[in-house]
Design an enzyme around this catalytic site. Structure first.
Site, short mmCIF file in Angstrom:
data_model
loop_
_atom_site.label_atom_id
_atom_site.label_comp_id
_atom_site.label_asym_id
_atom_site.label_seq_id
_atom_site.Cartn_x
_atom_site.Cartn_y
_atom_site.Cartn_z
N THR A 21 31.55 -22.74 21.86
CA THR A 21 32.10 -24.24 21.83
C THR A 21 33.26 -24.45 20.98
O THR A 21 33.90 -25.36 20.89
CB THR A 21 31.11 -25.03 21.01
OG1 THR A 21 30.68 -24.45 19.85
CG2 THR A 21 29.91 -25.25 21.91
N PHE A 52 30.74 -26.83 12.14
CA PHE A 52 31.93 -27.19 12.53
C PHE A 52 32.34 -26.21 13.57
O PHE A 52 33.56 -26.23 13.77
CB PHE A 52 33.04 -26.97 11.40
CG PHE A 52 32.71 -25.62 10.55
CD1 PHE A 52 33.51 -24.56 10.72
CD2 PHE A 52 31.75 -25.51 9.69
CE1 PHE A 52 33.36 -23.37 10.45
CE2 PHE A 52 31.46 -24.36 8.99
CZ PHE A 52 32.53 -23.02 9.35
N TYR A 53 31.64 -25.57 14.41
CA TYR A 53 32.18 -24.88 15.46
C TYR A 53 32.25 -25.53 16.79
O TYR A 53 31.59 -25.35 17.72
CB TYR A 53 31.05 -23.80 15.63
CG TYR A 53 31.21 -22.42 14.67
CD1 TYR A 53 32.08 -22.36 13.72
CD2 TYR A 53 30.20 -21.51 14.82
CE1 TYR A 53 32.12 -21.32 12.94
CE2 TYR A 53 29.97 -20.38 14.00
CZ TYR A 53 31.08 -20.25 13.00
OH TYR A 53 31.02 -19.20 12.20
N GLY A 54 33.13 -26.44 16.88
CA GLY A 54 33.43 -27.33 18.07
C GLY A 54 34.61 -27.85 18.07
O GLY A 54 35.28 -28.27 17.30
#
Length: 346
Positions: A21, A52-54
């Site tokens: 992502t 917050f990996y997007g």
């Protein structure tokens, strides 16, 4: 599976979820789910993701995890899920205050829904700007890490998280944190081109304290696979293009390590990625008491198979040969963006 985390057996290699992502083109669910299932079938049941990996929506990673375990609930109890948080999703600033880490955990749980329990929570970085307003002992000084870990310990008591992990920390910080609450794991970057965790005593400290090490970016963010030969091999907008090690001036220099490792892998009859992971696992034979779990990420079944297929372990001579290569080849450039370097080894 000889190692257990939170009383669950975990395999020798884990699985990083960031790449699904946090990239210019989001991986479709069908492709991501197939890769995730295959990883579990290979025994890679330690999953690592982030709040917050997007891109462009920070929580896309959590939502993907929710959809996966909603569709395949039988895997939920088999997987130990570790999620990074403690970062403001708007400003990207780290925040380890008790109020904020609770907010971060609650947001993660909201996005995971009922599909999967939050097994491990870790602040992505130590916030140097928070301090305790209380003291456990009047003759001791407590600082940022104690503040954050004490707050997380309360969340463990409440059952919101299963355990506490640390990320990008130095040896002293690990000891201070472990004095407040049991630390289930320590996540640090470790690979053939990022050996600081060994040099700074992080690996030996974790071994001494019985804390498993989670080695993220074990393939040098894909560089050590040998499949990246120039900056043109990255998609436009790939965040790696902003890292010093991938700059024009450093790229060709750092390829020397890849070429040396590729030669050795070919001689052994394996892929460079498999050699890189085997080198990390060999540390368990070198450092008594160490458990280290590399967490390579992959978005295709071909790469999952390559990374997780068991290969013949490195011999002592091969490990020494690699050591000689690392002594000879100097890696150029920092691990992150210039402004982020100050938060490493908190």
């Amino acid at each position: 599976m000889s190692l257990q985390i939170l009383d669950k057996p975990v395999g020798p290699i884990g699985f990083g979820l960031m790449g699904f992502t946090w990239r210019p083109t989001i991986t479709p669910d069908d492709q991501a789910f197939t890769a995730m299932k295959l990883a579990i079938e290979h025994g890679a049941n330690f999953f690592n993701g982030g709040e917050f990996y997007g891109t462009p929506v920070p929580t896309l990673n959590l939502d993907l995890i929710n959809r996966f375990f909603t569709k395949y609930p039988k895997y939920a109890d088999k997987v130990v899920l570790s999620i990074k948080g403690g970062v403001d999703l708007t400003t990207h600033a780290v925040n380890g205050s008790p109020e904020f880490v609770r907010q971060s955990v609650e947001n993660i749980i909201k996005h995971l829904g009922t599909a999967k329990k939050l097994d491990l929570f870790e602040c992505a970085r130590v916030d140097p700007n928070v301090y305790c307003e209380f003291a456990f002992h009047t003759d001791e000084q407590y600082g940022p890490i104690e503040t954050t870990v004490f707050a997380l310990a309360e969340l463990v008591k409440e059952g919101l998280i299963g355990g506490i992990s640390l990320s990008e920390v130095k040896a002293e910080t690990i000891r201070r944190a472990a004095a407040v609450h049991t630390i289930a794991a320590v996540e640090v970057e470790y690979s053939l081109w990022s050996t600081e965790a060994r040099d700074l005593g992080v690996l030996s400290t974790c071994a001494e304290l019985g804390i498993p090490v989670i080695a993220y970016s074990p393939l040098g963010r894909g560089f050590l696979t040998g499949q990246i030969r120039s900056r043109q091999d990255f998609d436009e907008g790939d965040f790696r293009l902003n890292f010093e090690r991938f700059s024009e001036e450093n790229f060709a220099v750092n390829l020397q390590l890849v070429d040396e490792i590729t030669k050795l892998a070919q001689k052994k009859g394996i892929k460079p990625s498999q050699l890189a992971i085997s080198w990390i696992k060999k540390h368990e034979d070198i450092i008594p008491g160490l458990h280290i779990i590399p967490i390579p990420g992959a978005t295709t079944v071909e790469r999952v198979d390559e990374n997780l297929t068991e290969v013949e372990a490195l011999t002592g001579d091969e490990f020494a040969e690699i050591g000689a290569i690392l002594d000879k080849v100097e890696i150029k450039g920092g691990r992150y963006y210039k402004h982020a370097e100050s938060l490493l080894w908190g």
